[in-house]
Design an enzyme around this catalytic site. Sequence first.
Site, mmCIF file in Angstrom:
data_model
loop_
_atom_site.group_PDB
_atom_site.id
_atom_site.type_symbol
_atom_site.label_atom_id
_atom_site.label_comp_id
_atom_site.label_asym_id
_atom_site.label_seq_id
_atom_site.Cartn_x
_atom_site.Cartn_y
_atom_site.Cartn_z
ATOM 1 N N HIS A 1 -8.232 -12.268 9.436
ATOM 2 C CA HIS A 1 -7.290 -12.481 8.556
ATOM 3 C C HIS A 1 -6.378 -13.030 9.729
ATOM 4 O O HIS A 1 -6.346 -12.454 10.318
ATOM 5 C CB HIS A 1 -7.371 -12.006 7.616
ATOM 6 C CG HIS A 1 -5.969 -9.870 7.691
ATOM 7 N ND1 HIS A 1 -7.077 -9.305 8.301
ATOM 8 C CD2 HIS A 1 -5.221 -9.850 8.413
ATOM 9 C CE1 HIS A 1 -6.898 -8.214 9.208
ATOM 10 N NE2 HIS A 1 -5.189 -8.405 8.975
ATOM 11 N N ARG B 1 0.938 -1.128 -0.109
ATOM 12 C CA ARG B 1 0.130 0.592 -0.060
ATOM 13 C C ARG B 1 0.764 1.490 -0.104
ATOM 14 O O ARG B 1 2.242 1.691 1.090
ATOM 15 C CB ARG B 1 -0.700 0.175 0.961
ATOM 16 C CG ARG B 1 -1.634 -1.067 1.679
ATOM 17 C CD ARG B 1 -2.604 -1.168 2.612
ATOM 18 N NE ARG B 1 -3.109 -2.278 3.411
ATOM 19 C CZ ARG B 1 -3.685 -2.296 4.141
ATOM 20 N NH1 ARG B 1 -3.375 -1.795 5.505
ATOM 21 N NH2 ARG B 1 -4.347 -3.700 4.878
ATOM 22 N N ASP C 1 -2.200 -9.503 3.984
ATOM 23 C CA ASP C 1 -2.776 -10.436 4.538
ATOM 24 C C ASP C 1 -3.475 -11.441 3.747
ATOM 25 O O ASP C 1 -4.006 -11.099 2.737
ATOM 26 C CB ASP C 1 -3.768 -8.965 4.488
ATOM 27 C CG ASP C 1 -3.611 -7.659 6.013
ATOM 28 O OD1 ASP C 1 -2.671 -8.101 6.100
ATOM 29 O OD2 ASP C 1 -3.620 -7.447 5.505
#
Length: 242
Positions: free
Chosen positions: A226, A170, A193
């Site tokens: 997750h 990200r 994740d």
Amino acid sequence: MIRRLGRFLAALALTAASTVAGVTLTAGAAQADGCYTWGRTLAQGASGEDVRQLQIRVAGYPGYGAVLTLDGAFGPATRSAVIRFQQAYGLPADGIAGPQTFNRIYALQDDDCTPANFSYPELNKCNSDWSGGAVSASTARFNALVSMWKLQAMRHALGDVAISISSSFRSYACNSAVGGASNSRHLYGDGVDLTGSPSFCRLAQQARNHGFGQILGPGYPDHNDHTHVAAVGGWSAPNCGI
């Protein structure tokens, strides 16, 4: 899959070895792979870029709780990782990386050096150029590559089951948009994740063997849906005994 099988069979046909000045060379090796091709057998004491490239591929085999250093120096830790890799694929487990070990790697990797079951787009759903994170775009992309090889080892250990990725690299903008932590490893490209099956706890437990310095899962705040793995940061998945 057909292309990888073809490369693997080609590699098998090109493993006639010769020895020059004590270095074992693999005949015709340049035709064996579209990503990176090794030109000598590697054993403890060797050093160089070819060792570092090997370390990337066996980064998922450091042993429980360990992380393999990618420094281009073939020491005891690299030898142990090579042995575990060889054992995982039914090869003679001598800790020496020669034609059989390299051929297995060739069969596992695609032409962009990613492992067979993972790809750059899977690890970057944020932007197209890996920019805007906490490190340079090239570093973030490299970190993601190493994570993919660790995940490939983990996937194989779990019985070659598919592993689903919901989020990885990200930029700061993408991280802010999803409410990510300000120091998230996603900003560095190595945070991943994992969702789907196996269970989150099974993923977290298995990850302990594959070079992940950070494992966060069920029982850790905001991680009940997750399992998160990354290069560094510590383990915490209380509901999974971690």
